[in-house]
Enzyme design. Structure first.
Site, PDB file in Angstrom:
ATOM      1  N   ASP A  39      60.149  35.679  25.996  1.00  0.00           N
ATOM      2  CA  ASP A  39      60.638  35.247  24.779  1.00  0.00           C
ATOM      3  C   ASP A  39      61.338  36.214  23.857  1.00  0.00           C
ATOM      4  OD1 ASP A  39      58.928  33.257  25.331  1.00  0.00           O
ATOM      5  OD2 ASP A  39      57.324  34.016  24.360  1.00  0.00           O
TER       6      ASP A  39
HETATM    7  N1  URA Z   1      54.252  34.747  28.032  1.00  0.00           N
HETATM    8  C1  URA Z   1      54.739  34.404  26.729  1.00  0.00           C
HETATM    9  O1  URA Z   1      54.040  33.851  25.831  1.00  0.00           O
HETATM   10  N2  URA Z   1      55.770  34.835  26.530  1.00  0.00           N
HETATM   11  C2  URA Z   1      56.549  35.647  27.412  1.00  0.00           C
HETATM   12  O2  URA Z   1      57.883  36.041  26.954  1.00  0.00           O
HETATM   13  C3  URA Z   1      56.187  35.683  28.497  1.00  0.00           C
HETATM   14  C4  URA Z   1      54.927  35.222  28.779  1.00  0.00           C
END
Ligand code: URA
Length: 281
Positions: free
Chosen positions: A127
């Site tokens: 993310d």
């Molecule tokens: N889980 C999440 O919530 N975000 C990420 O970027 C990777 C795994």
């Protein structure tokens, strides 16, 4: 020292790579770079209907494709990119998107890879707000295998969450929580330590899937929202000393380990390959 003509050609690269990120490279150029045929001959192959991209025969000459991620075939056989494979481990800071290009024009992981000329792209996503390890490569086969749910490559995350999860919450994270009507697969979960107060704590989670915002949604689902999230391991790859925003090439051992984790590499010995070719079905 290169003659001026070669230096001039090298100077063309930046604009060319800009063009690629906007929708790929001309098919005849991909074919010639892959050593399949000269560009002129490649145009002929295309006109003859012998070239396909992602299962569709391409007849139009200006068609562009992405050598790293598209399935390009000549007479039904996969054309492998001639580019040298490159495997990079990046420690992504928060505030970067894991794509080559962002329609919203936010900073991307590519902005962090100064000096990398190969057309590498991220294997899976983190993310925008999440930091940590991202594998960047131009080895499309490896990415496809690595991301395939069948292989269940382990990813470890450190999640700082609001509050202190009780044993019940941790057990639920371990056994699986329903997200979008489907349970998450079993995970390893450790409550590493509490914060100075009961306001937050640190969870270490190892999961074997890569569903959208999975860790954040899992923690939210059991009542302990994530404040900050970092990926500290992806399969065999870890590096606590790689600073945020920095990258390095994988070692040969890491590349081997990664290939093994992605289901292994079928690389028959040379003599065996020759024999296999001779054999008729
Ligand atoms: N889980 C999440 O919530 N975000 C990420 O970027 C990777 C795994």
């Amino acid at each position: 020292h290169f003659p001026p003509s070669i230096r001039a050609a090298a100077a063309l690269w930046p604009s060319e790579s800009g063009l690629m990120s906007e929708g790929g490279m001309r098919l005849q150029k991909i074919l010639s770079r892959a050593g399949v045929a000269s560009r002129r001959a490649a145009e002929k192959l295309i006109a003859e209907g012998r070239v396909s991209v992602n299962g569709t025969t391409v007849l139009e000459m200006g068609t562009k494709a992405d050598a790293a991620s598209d399935d390009i075939r000549l007479d039904g056989r996969r054309v492998k990119s001639a580019e040298t494979p490159r495997y990079i481990l990046l420690n992504k800071p928060p505030g970067y998107v894991t794509t080559r290009k962002d329609p919203q024009r936010r900073p991307t992981v590519i902005d962090l890879l100064r000096g990398v000329r190969e057309y590498v792209y991220p294997a899976g996503r983190l993310d925008y707000d999440t930091e940590g390890l991202v594998l960047m490569t131009n080895d499309g086969d490896l990415v496809a295998k690595l991301m395939h749910p069948r292989h269940g490559v382990e990813r470890t995350y450190e999640a700082r969450v609001n509050g202190v999860p009780d044993t019940d919450a941790i057990e639920r994270l371990r056994t699986g929580v329903p997200l979008d009507g489907r349970r998450t697969r079993p995970a390893e979960v450790t409550l590493l330590h509490r914060g100075h107060t009961d306001r937050d704590s640190l969870l270490i989670l190892t999961i074997r899937e890569g569903r959208n915002r999975q860790v954040r949604r899992m923690c939210q689902a059991v009542g302990f929202p994530v404040r900050a999230l970092a990926r500290t391991r992806m399969g065999p790859l870890r590096d606590a000393r790689l600073k945020s925003g920095m990258w390095r090439d994988l070692t040969a051992d890491e590349v081997q380990a990664l290939k093994k984790a992605s289901g292994g590499e079928h690389k028959p010995r040379k003599s065996a390959a020759k024999n296999a070719k001779k054999k008729r079905p």
